[in-house]
Design a protein around this motif. Structure first.
Motif, PDB file in Angstrom:
ATOM      1  N   GLN A  40      -5.156  10.281  -6.304  1.00 26.76           N
ATOM      2  CA  GLN A  40      -4.118   9.312  -5.956  1.00 26.76           C
ATOM      3  C   GLN A  40      -4.077   9.108  -4.439  1.00 26.76           C
ATOM      4  OE1 GLN A  40      -1.707   7.481  -8.005  1.00 26.76           O
ATOM      5  NE2 GLN A  40      -1.712   6.459  -6.026  1.00 26.76           N
ATOM      6  N   ASP A  41      -4.211  10.188  -3.684  1.00 23.99           N
ATOM      7  CA  ASP A  41      -4.270  10.086  -2.223  1.00 23.99           C
ATOM      8  C   ASP A  41      -5.493   9.280  -1.788  1.00 23.99           C
ATOM      9  OD1 ASP A  41      -1.972  11.577  -2.039  1.00 23.99           O
ATOM     10  OD2 ASP A  41      -3.004  13.476  -1.635  1.00 23.99           O
ATOM     11  N   ASP A  42      -6.614   9.471  -2.503  1.00 20.73           N
ATOM     12  CA  ASP A  42      -7.822   8.710  -2.183  1.00 20.73           C
ATOM     13  C   ASP A  42      -7.585   7.212  -2.351  1.00 20.73           C
ATOM     14  OD1 ASP A  42      -9.155  11.042  -1.663  1.00 20.73           O
ATOM     15  OD2 ASP A  42     -10.165  11.145  -3.601  1.00 20.73           O
ATOM     16  N   PHE A  43      -6.930   6.859  -3.461  1.00 18.34           N
ATOM     17  CA  PHE A  43      -6.625   5.443  -3.696  1.00 18.34           C
ATOM     18  C   PHE A  43      -5.738   4.898  -2.577  1.00 18.34           C
ATOM     19  CE2 PHE A  43      -3.818   2.134  -5.213  1.00 18.34           C
ATOM     20  CZ  PHE A  43      -4.686   1.247  -5.836  1.00 18.34           C
ATOM     21  N   ASP A  44      -4.685   5.639  -2.248  1.00 23.56           N
ATOM     22  CA  ASP A  44      -3.772   5.195  -1.196  1.00 23.56           C
ATOM     23  C   ASP A  44      -4.486   5.062   0.142  1.00 23.56           C
ATOM     24  OD1 ASP A  44      -1.809   5.227  -3.104  1.00 23.56           O
ATOM     25  OD2 ASP A  44      -0.943   7.144  -2.476  1.00 23.56           O
ATOM     26  N   GLN A  45      -5.401   6.006   0.426  1.00 19.19           N
ATOM     27  CA  GLN A  45      -6.118   5.971   1.696  1.00 19.19           C
ATOM     28  C   GLN A  45      -7.078   4.793   1.747  1.00 19.19           C
ATOM     29  OE1 GLN A  45      -5.341   8.302   4.097  1.00 19.19           O
ATOM     30  NE2 GLN A  45      -6.486   6.965   5.480  1.00 19.19           N
ATOM     31  N   ARG A  46      -7.781   4.558   0.648  1.00 15.86           N
ATOM     32  CA  ARG A  46      -8.752   3.460   0.645  1.00 15.86           C
ATOM     33  C   ARG A  46      -8.063   2.107   0.766  1.00 15.86           C
ATOM     34  NH1 ARG A  46     -13.105   1.588  -4.110  1.00 15.86           N
ATOM     35  NH2 ARG A  46     -13.832  -0.246  -2.966  1.00 15.86           N
ATOM     36  N   PHE A  47      -7.010   1.908  -0.037  1.00 12.74           N
ATOM     37  CA  PHE A  47      -6.353   0.605  -0.071  1.00 12.74           C
ATOM     38  C   PHE A  47      -5.126   0.539   0.832  1.00 12.74           C
ATOM     39  CE2 PHE A  47      -8.689   0.885  -4.082  1.00 12.74           C
ATOM     40  CZ  PHE A  47      -9.451  -0.276  -3.991  1.00 12.74           C
ATOM     41  N   GLN A  48      -4.959   1.559   1.687  1.00  8.71           N
ATOM     42  CA  GLN A  48      -3.921   1.557   2.710  1.00  8.71           C
ATOM     43  C   GLN A  48      -2.532   1.318   2.112  1.00  8.71           C
ATOM     44  OE1 GLN A  48      -4.738   1.895   6.643  1.00  8.71           O
ATOM     45  NE2 GLN A  48      -5.581   3.228   5.067  1.00  8.71           N
ATOM     46  N   VAL A  49      -2.152   2.233   1.231  1.00  9.84           N
ATOM     47  CA  VAL A  49      -0.828   2.201   0.608  1.00  9.84           C
ATOM     48  C   VAL A  49      -0.032   3.386   1.129  1.00  9.84           C
ATOM     49  CG1 VAL A  49       0.432   2.288  -1.584  1.00  9.84           C
ATOM     50  CG2 VAL A  49      -1.789   1.133  -1.474  1.00  9.84           C
ATOM     51  N   TRP A  50       1.181   3.125   1.645  1.00 11.46           N
ATOM     52  CA  TRP A  50       2.052   4.208   2.100  1.00 11.46           C
ATOM     53  C   TRP A  50       3.506   3.779   1.897  1.00 11.46           C
ATOM     54  CZ3 TRP A  50      -1.273   1.709   5.609  1.00 11.46           C
ATOM     55  CH2 TRP A  50      -0.665   0.787   6.463  1.00 11.46           C
ATOM     56  N   PRO A  51       4.416   4.748   1.794  1.00  9.37           N
ATOM     57  CA  PRO A  51       5.832   4.420   1.570  1.00  9.37           C
ATOM     58  C   PRO A  51       6.386   3.569   2.708  1.00  9.37           C
ATOM     59  CG  PRO A  51       5.424   6.745   1.152  1.00  9.37           C
ATOM     60  CD  PRO A  51       4.172   6.198   1.768  1.00  9.37           C
ATOM     61  N   GLY A  52       7.122   2.536   2.345  1.00  7.66           N
ATOM     62  CA  GLY A  52       7.761   1.691   3.348  1.00  7.66           C
ATOM     63  C   GLY A  52       6.859   0.644   3.950  1.00  7.66           C
TER      64      GLY A  52
END
Length: 702
Positions: A40-52
């Motif tokens: 899940q962290d990999d997905f967020d890192q690749r597609f630049q997803v973060w809270p807020g």
């Protein structure tokens, strides 16, 4: 846990313990929690997803979150460094897949002559019959680089579909003559309905409608079942969403069980009753009790993660039903191992279901005897399957550094464009901007605060971050060793080719088991149709792909083509090199997909030369002067012309017609000149006149 292991053993009665399977499934997912969190962290890192994260790429205060750093509205840009590297390498791999040469090597010496036919057939099978294969490879390559593991499910796909077909009285008379006579008498209606029901596999009511339509209109529509797909198929699976091995697995083929999760709509489940023999009672029970809900909140896992942070993860709008395929390697009462498949739902077990708790339980019929899953890890530093890293995991720090530099540059520019304003306390100007008049009493009462000075090292730092990341992953960039890049790219290509080899082995095994005995196929790259006989069931081949990453460089391709052309002219003294096939290979490698469009088959080229030469002869006789083109097949056309010239009546006509004789002589001069030009080019390469058979160089020179 011991009770679960015992319950998962072979049952001679064929009744799987779904309660134990459901518990094993849930424990497997629980044990993989840390691995799935990393993915899940990999997905967020690749597609630049973060809270807020906001759509305007600015930082804003959130309720209960305090003021953002360094200020409200500061830069909050996406930095797609990792995604750029993954997309670049996936593009390279897809280009290589399209241009690689598939080779079939026979295992038995008796299959050597047939190997080339099998090789061409497999190319056609995967490019024409399995038209979605490249798409599934692309998904798999993305999984390999983003998640660290690539999985492909290889299976035989057979899909039937009902279609309407119109029949008339003439067709019925040809198929069932006795029925055509019975149609005249209404007293035979019940018997006719029985015959129509059996003949066209329909119910009594549909048979009655067919009968009424035939009597009123002379035609009727009947449902006909046709095979839409009957072929090997492949599907990419996400290792963190769709398929789960036990956390301690080393070799996926040796695991005692593996779980495949698939979402179905209600209609898809009902279709499984007819196509795959699923239990109708189980299907209806699952649709009624399990549609759109999941106790573990795992339904919609892949979709939920795309949503914003303020959505309740416990809510679900998904009307699909998550069914689990449990593949188990079990040993029966005779001590023989086999792969068994059980389809179930984790919330429908032996204890809470009024019907059988499984949709289907069977011994997997595939002859290859393996799990139908091909698995490849990105890294092989550990025996355990899930001990591997991904591109986002290893490149995370560089991407964070680059993002910090990019945000700092934007914030610095913002301060330079509109610095903070200093003014006397309580006397803020009503307006501020170019051309605005602001009265003051004391000089210097109103002024801009000092702005940050330009920092040229920031640009250099960003370049260094990109260079370090690209050097690590093996991507060309200024200052990166091209030899190191080539080695890393070739290593990645070889890893993926090893995966593809295993896929092709299972595809061939499935075709040997379920494919047609005879099939006509078109040879990829040339206009040639061949018939393929399936052959013996024990016929085995080793399939592999050949490709050199150097061929991605257009300059290297040109140099290699020149070298091959020169070597053929010098070394091929006995004519063993098939220059037509060589030309097709060169064109296909240089311009993939172009050989079929620009290269004619030998027979077509010869027929074209014959027609053109006949037209030239007609023009010569009619008084048109010859005009020989430099790129003609001169030897072929000259031979055709000489055959025409050798006819007695033509020779007599030429002797009598001086103008025709002059045109013929001019034609010979032009054609021989072009042939001599080609020979001179060969002499220029070799440095001497080609020696004819039976002659020595000395005799020729004398």
């Amino acid at each position: 846990m011991d009770n679960v292991e015992e319950a998962l053993e072979f049952d001679p009665k064929g009744n799987p313990d779904v309660e134990a399977l459901a518990q094993a499934y849930k424990e497997t997912r629980s044990d993989l929690g840390e691995f799935m969190d990393r993915r899940q962290d990999d997905f967020d890192q690749r597609f630049q997803v973060w809270p807020g994260k906001s759509r305007d790429n600015r930082k804003h205060a959130r309720s209960g979150g305090g003021e953002p750093f360094p200020w409200e509205g500061a830069s909050d840009l996406s930095c797609n460094l990792i995604d750029d590297v993954i997309r670049s390498h996936v593009s390279m791999l897809m280009s290589v897949m399209k241009r690689a040469n598939l080779v079939a090597t026979p295992v038995e010496s008796g299959d050597v002559e047939r190997a080339s036919v099998v090789q061409n057939f497999m190319k056609w099978l995967i490019q024409v019959k399995m038209e979605n294969m490249l798409r599934e490879y692309e998904r798999g390559f993305n999984h390999l680089l983003e998640k660290g593991i690539m999985v492909h499910y290889v299976y035989w796909e057979q899909q039937d579909q009902k279609m309407l077909e119109t029949i008339n009285l003439q067709e019925i008379s040809a198929q069932m003559p006795e029925l055509a006579e019975m149609l005249l008498d209404e007293a035979n209606d019940e018997t006719i309905k029985e015959l129509l029901s059996v003949q066209y596999d329909v119910g009594k009511s549909k048979a009655g409608k067919i009968l009424r339509d035939l009597r009123s209109d002379g035609t009727a529509t009947i449902p006909v079942t046709q095979t839409v797909h009957n072929r090997p198929a492949m599907r990419a699976l996400a290792c963190d969403e769709e398929i789960y091995w036990p956390a301690w697995t080393m070799d996926p083929q040796d695991a005692p069980y593996v779980f495949l999760a698939v979402h179905f709509t209600a209609e898809q489940l009902r279709a499984k009753v007819a196509t795959d023999g699923w239990s109708k009672e189980w299907v209806e029970h699952v649709i009624e009790t399990a549609r759109g809900r999941d106790a573990d909140h795992e339904v919609n896992y892949s979709r939920e993660r795309h949503r914003t942070a303020n959505i309740d993860r416990g809510l679900s709008d998904d009307e699909t039903i998550r069914c689990i395929y449990a593949f188990q390697r079990l040993v029966d009462e005779d001590g023989v191992s086999g792969i068994y498949c059980t389809v179930f739902h984790p919330d429908v077990t032996n204890d809470n279901s009024p019907v059988d708790a499984w949709a289907k339980h069977e011994l997997l019929p595939y002859r290859h005897g393996n799990y139908p899953f091909i698995v490849t890890k990105l890294e092989e530093w550990s025996k355990r399957l899930y001990d591997t890293r991904s591109y986002p995991e290893t490149g995370k720090s560089w991407e964070q550094q680059l993002k910090a530099e990019m945000d700092a540059a934007v914030d610095r520019l913002s301060l330079s464009t509109l610095p903070p304003l200093e003014h006397p306390v309580g006397r803020a100007p009503a307006r501020w901007g170019p051309g605005v008049k602001v009265p003051y009493r004391t000089p210097g009462e109103y002024r801009y605060a000092d702005t940050p000075r330009y920092d040229g090292s920031s640009v250099e730092m960003r370049e260094n971050i990109r260079r370090m990341a690209f050097e690590y992953f093996g991507r060309n960039y200024t200052g990166v060793d091209p030899q190191d890049v080539g080695n890393k790219q070739q290593s990645l290509v070889d890893k993926c080719f090893g995966h593809v080899k295993q896929v092709l082995d299972q595809v061939w095994s499935l075709y040997q088991q379920y494919g047609s005995d005879q099939e006509y196929f078109r040879v990829i790259g040339v206009n040639d149709v061949q018939r393929f006989d399936k052959g013996a069931s024990n016929e085995r081949y080793d399939f592999y792909l050949q490709f050199d990453v150097g061929l991605l460089d257009g300059g290297q391709i040109v140099e290699r083509v020149k070298a091959i052309s020169e070597m053929v002219g010098v070394l091929d003294k006995n004519g063993v090199v098939d220059t037509e096939r060589l030309l097709a290979m060169v064109v296909e490698q240089t311009l993939p997909g172009a050989a079929d469009k620009i290269i004619q088959p030998r027979e077509t080229a010869i027929n074209k030369a014959v027609e053109e030469e006949r037209a030239t002869i007609a023009e010569l006789v009619a008084g048109v002067p010859p005009n020989v083109k430099p790129n003609d097949p001169h030897q072929v056309k000259l031979q055709i012309f000489q055959q025409w010239l050798s006819q007695p009546d033509i020779q007599e006509k030429i002797q009598q017609d001086e103008a025709l004789r002059s045109r013929v002589e001019n034609y010979f001069q032009q054609r021989n000149f072009q042939i001599q030009q080609k020979q001179n080019a060969a002499i220029g390469r070799t440095g001497a006149q080609p020696t004819q058979f039976g002659q020595t160089a000395a005799a020729q020179g004398g």
